[in-house]
Design a protein around this motif. Structure first.
Motif, PDB file in Angstrom:
ATOM      1  N   SER A   1       0.830  -1.208   0.000  1.00 18.91           N
ATOM      2  CA  SER A   1       0.000   0.000   0.000  1.00 18.91           C
ATOM      3  C   SER A   1       0.864   1.258   0.000  1.00 18.91           C
ATOM      4  CB  SER A   1      -0.956  -0.004   1.184  1.00 18.91           C
ATOM      5  OG  SER A   1      -0.245   0.052   2.394  1.00 18.91           O
ATOM      6  N   VAL A   2       1.984   1.263   0.722  1.00 16.39           N
ATOM      7  CA  VAL A   2       2.879   2.420   0.701  1.00 16.39           C
ATOM      8  C   VAL A   2       3.458   2.616  -0.691  1.00 16.39           C
ATOM      9  CG1 VAL A   2       5.112   3.263   1.539  1.00 16.39           C
ATOM     10  CG2 VAL A   2       3.428   2.392   3.149  1.00 16.39           C
ATOM     11  N   MET A   3       3.871   1.530  -1.333  1.00 16.97           N
ATOM     12  CA  MET A   3       4.407   1.642  -2.695  1.00 16.97           C
ATOM     13  C   MET A   3       3.337   2.149  -3.655  1.00 16.97           C
ATOM     14  SD  MET A   3       7.043  -1.574  -3.129  1.00 16.97           S
ATOM     15  CE  MET A   3       5.774  -2.808  -2.945  1.00 16.97           C
ATOM     16  N   LEU A   4       2.102   1.679  -3.515  1.00 19.35           N
ATOM     17  CA  LEU A   4       1.022   2.110  -4.389  1.00 19.35           C
ATOM     18  C   LEU A   4       0.732   3.593  -4.206  1.00 19.35           C
ATOM     19  CD1 LEU A   4      -1.239   1.423  -6.412  1.00 19.35           C
ATOM     20  CD2 LEU A   4      -2.682   0.910  -4.441  1.00 19.35           C
ATOM     21  N   PHE A   5       0.634   4.048  -2.945  1.00 19.34           N
ATOM     22  CA  PHE A   5       0.381   5.460  -2.700  1.00 19.34           C
ATOM     23  C   PHE A   5       1.533   6.328  -3.191  1.00 19.34           C
ATOM     24  CE2 PHE A   5      -2.722   4.211   0.734  1.00 19.34           C
ATOM     25  CZ  PHE A   5      -3.818   4.655   0.018  1.00 19.34           C
ATOM     26  N   THR A   6       2.768   5.850  -3.027  1.00 19.78           N
ATOM     27  CA  THR A   6       3.913   6.603  -3.530  1.00 19.78           C
ATOM     28  C   THR A   6       3.856   6.703  -5.041  1.00 19.78           C
ATOM     29  OG1 THR A   6       5.219   5.802  -1.669  1.00 19.78           O
ATOM     30  CG2 THR A   6       6.425   6.713  -3.541  1.00 19.78           C
ATOM     31  N   TYR A   7       3.560   5.607  -5.710  1.00 18.43           N
ATOM     32  CA  TYR A   7       3.457   5.619  -7.163  1.00 18.43           C
ATOM     33  C   TYR A   7       2.350   6.560  -7.630  1.00 18.43           C
ATOM     34  CZ  TYR A   7       2.275   4.131 -11.860  1.00 18.43           C
ATOM     35  OH  TYR A   7       1.969   4.124 -13.190  1.00 18.43           O
TER      36      TYR A   7
ATOM     37  N   ALA B   1       0.114  12.626   4.265  1.00 19.42           N
ATOM     38  CA  ALA B   1      -1.210  13.127   3.892  1.00 19.42           C
ATOM     39  C   ALA B   1      -1.138  13.958   2.618  1.00 19.42           C
ATOM     40  CB  ALA B   1      -1.804  13.954   5.032  1.00 19.42           C
ATOM     41  N   ARG B   2      -0.099  14.763   2.464  1.00 23.88           N
ATOM     42  CA  ARG B   2       0.045  15.580   1.252  1.00 23.88           C
ATOM     43  C   ARG B   2       0.344  14.715   0.041  1.00 23.88           C
ATOM     44  NH1 ARG B   2       3.025  20.370   4.441  1.00 23.88           N
ATOM     45  NH2 ARG B   2       1.104  21.483   4.962  1.00 23.88           N
ATOM     46  N   LEU B   3       0.978  13.576   0.271  1.00 23.96           N
ATOM     47  CA  LEU B   3       1.275  12.672  -0.830  1.00 23.96           C
ATOM     48  C   LEU B   3       0.003  12.035  -1.387  1.00 23.96           C
ATOM     49  CD1 LEU B   3       3.568  11.298  -2.442  1.00 23.96           C
ATOM     50  CD2 LEU B   3       3.488   9.473  -0.756  1.00 23.96           C
ATOM     51  N   ILE B   4      -0.934  11.659  -0.512  1.00 25.22           N
ATOM     52  CA  ILE B   4      -2.144  10.997  -0.981  1.00 25.22           C
ATOM     53  C   ILE B   4      -3.312  11.958  -1.183  1.00 25.22           C
ATOM     54  CG2 ILE B   4      -1.501   8.767  -0.018  1.00 25.22           C
ATOM     55  CD1 ILE B   4      -3.345   9.270   2.310  1.00 25.22           C
TER      56      ILE B   4
ATOM     57  N   VAL C   1      -8.221  21.190   2.267  1.00 25.21           N
ATOM     58  CA  VAL C   1      -9.256  20.228   2.667  1.00 25.21           C
ATOM     59  C   VAL C   1      -8.850  18.789   2.333  1.00 25.21           C
ATOM     60  CG1 VAL C   1     -11.649  19.532   2.329  1.00 25.21           C
ATOM     61  CG2 VAL C   1     -11.075  21.954   2.531  1.00 25.21           C
ATOM     62  N   PRO C   2      -8.382  18.486   1.109  1.00 25.23           N
ATOM     63  CA  PRO C   2      -7.979  17.093   0.847  1.00 25.23           C
ATOM     64  C   PRO C   2      -6.846  16.617   1.751  1.00 25.23           C
ATOM     65  CG  PRO C   2      -8.218  18.278  -1.214  1.00 25.23           C
ATOM     66  CD  PRO C   2      -8.329  19.286  -0.124  1.00 25.23           C
ATOM     67  N   GLU C   3      -5.924  17.512   2.083  1.00 26.02           N
ATOM     68  CA  GLU C   3      -4.834  17.123   2.979  1.00 26.02           C
ATOM     69  C   GLU C   3      -5.354  16.811   4.374  1.00 26.02           C
ATOM     70  OE1 GLU C   3      -2.242  20.444   2.731  1.00 26.02           O
ATOM     71  OE2 GLU C   3      -1.429  19.836   0.792  1.00 26.02           O
ATOM     72  N   PHE C   4      -6.315  17.589   4.852  1.00 29.01           N
ATOM     73  CA  PHE C   4      -6.877  17.326   6.176  1.00 29.01           C
ATOM     74  C   PHE C   4      -7.633  16.001   6.193  1.00 29.01           C
ATOM     75  CE2 PHE C   4     -10.200  17.635   9.393  1.00 29.01           C
ATOM     76  CZ  PHE C   4      -9.416  17.859  10.509  1.00 29.01           C
ATOM     77  N   VAL C   5      -8.409  15.742   5.144  1.00 30.68           N
ATOM     78  CA  VAL C   5      -9.149  14.472   5.068  1.00 30.68           C
ATOM     79  C   VAL C   5      -8.169  13.304   5.042  1.00 30.68           C
ATOM     80  CG1 VAL C   5     -10.661  13.098   3.590  1.00 30.68           C
ATOM     81  CG2 VAL C   5     -11.183  15.492   4.003  1.00 30.68           C
ATOM     82  N   CYS C   6      -7.102  13.428   4.266  1.00 30.26           N
ATOM     83  CA  CYS C   6      -6.110  12.358   4.202  1.00 30.26           C
ATOM     84  C   CYS C   6      -5.342  12.237   5.512  1.00 30.26           C
ATOM     85  CB  CYS C   6      -5.163  12.599   3.028  1.00 30.26           C
ATOM     86  SG  CYS C   6      -5.981  12.360   1.440  1.00 30.26           S
ATOM     87  N   LEU C   7      -5.162  13.341   6.239  1.00 31.62           N
ATOM     88  CA  LEU C   7      -4.527  13.268   7.551  1.00 31.62           C
ATOM     89  C   LEU C   7      -5.371  12.435   8.507  1.00 31.62           C
ATOM     90  CD1 LEU C   7      -2.159  14.214   9.327  1.00 31.62           C
ATOM     91  CD2 LEU C   7      -3.573  16.175   9.957  1.00 31.62           C
ATOM     92  N   ARG C   8      -6.692  12.531   8.386  1.00 36.29           N
ATOM     93  CA  ARG C   8      -7.561  11.694   9.221  1.00 36.29           C
ATOM     94  C   ARG C   8      -7.392  10.224   8.849  1.00 36.29           C
ATOM     95  NH1 ARG C   8     -13.416  14.439   9.352  1.00 36.29           N
ATOM     96  NH2 ARG C   8     -13.409  13.446   7.328  1.00 36.29           N
TER      97      ARG C   8
END
Length: 163
Positions: free
Chosen positions: A17-23, A57-60, A91-98
């Protein structure tokens, strides 16, 4: 099934999952789909852990770029503005931070329950995942309250300087 197999399967799933999100984050950055904001990103995150969580969070965040147009996204944007845009978050960064908080809570509870209790404790894992999901919203509400108190406390002095 052997408990060690569960552990190895969890580690492999987390790595994938980390590799997928990084990609996906790298693909979004090269195609120009990353959200552009007028705020600076040089704001201090406070602690090294928060800095790492914000970067994840900023990455995803490009995966949740459409959340801004929803009613809940507009409510989060209003809260972020009232809090003074902590860390320059969108807003997307905050949602992803959650989401990152929920996953971190679940993983921490898994390792704690396996280490201390000797086996998985699903109520503990689910409870800490819920706590990790709710905690950023609680901190945001606290930032709003702290900023409002500071503004109301300093308002008489500012008005006195204007007159």
């Amino acid at each position: 099934m052997n408990p060690q197999m569960y552990f190895y399967a969890t580690v492999v799933a987390a790595a994938i999952s980390v590799m997928l999100f990084t990609y996906l984050g790298m693909v979004a950055r090269t195609s120009g789909e990353v959200l552009a904001t007028g705020t600076t990103r040089s704001l201090s995150a406070g602690s090294p852990l928060m800095g790492i969580l914000l970067q994840i969070a900023r990455l995803i965040a490009p995966l949740r770029a459409g959340v801004t147009n929803t009613a809940a996204g507009q409510e989060i944007d209003r809260k972020l503005r009232k809090a003074g845009r902590p860390f320059g978050m969108t807003v997307p960064e905050f949602v992803c931070l959650r989401y990152v908080g929920a996953v971190l809570g679940f993983v921490f509870a898994y390792f704690a329950s396996v280490t201390v209790l000797g086996g998985e404790s699903w109520p503990l894992m689910i409870g800490l995942a819920i706590f990790g999901f709710v905690y950023p919203t609680t901190k945001l509400n606290n930032a709003i309250y702290t900023r409002m108190v500071k503004i109301f406390r300093d308002l008489p002095y500012v008005l006195d300087m204007l007159t």
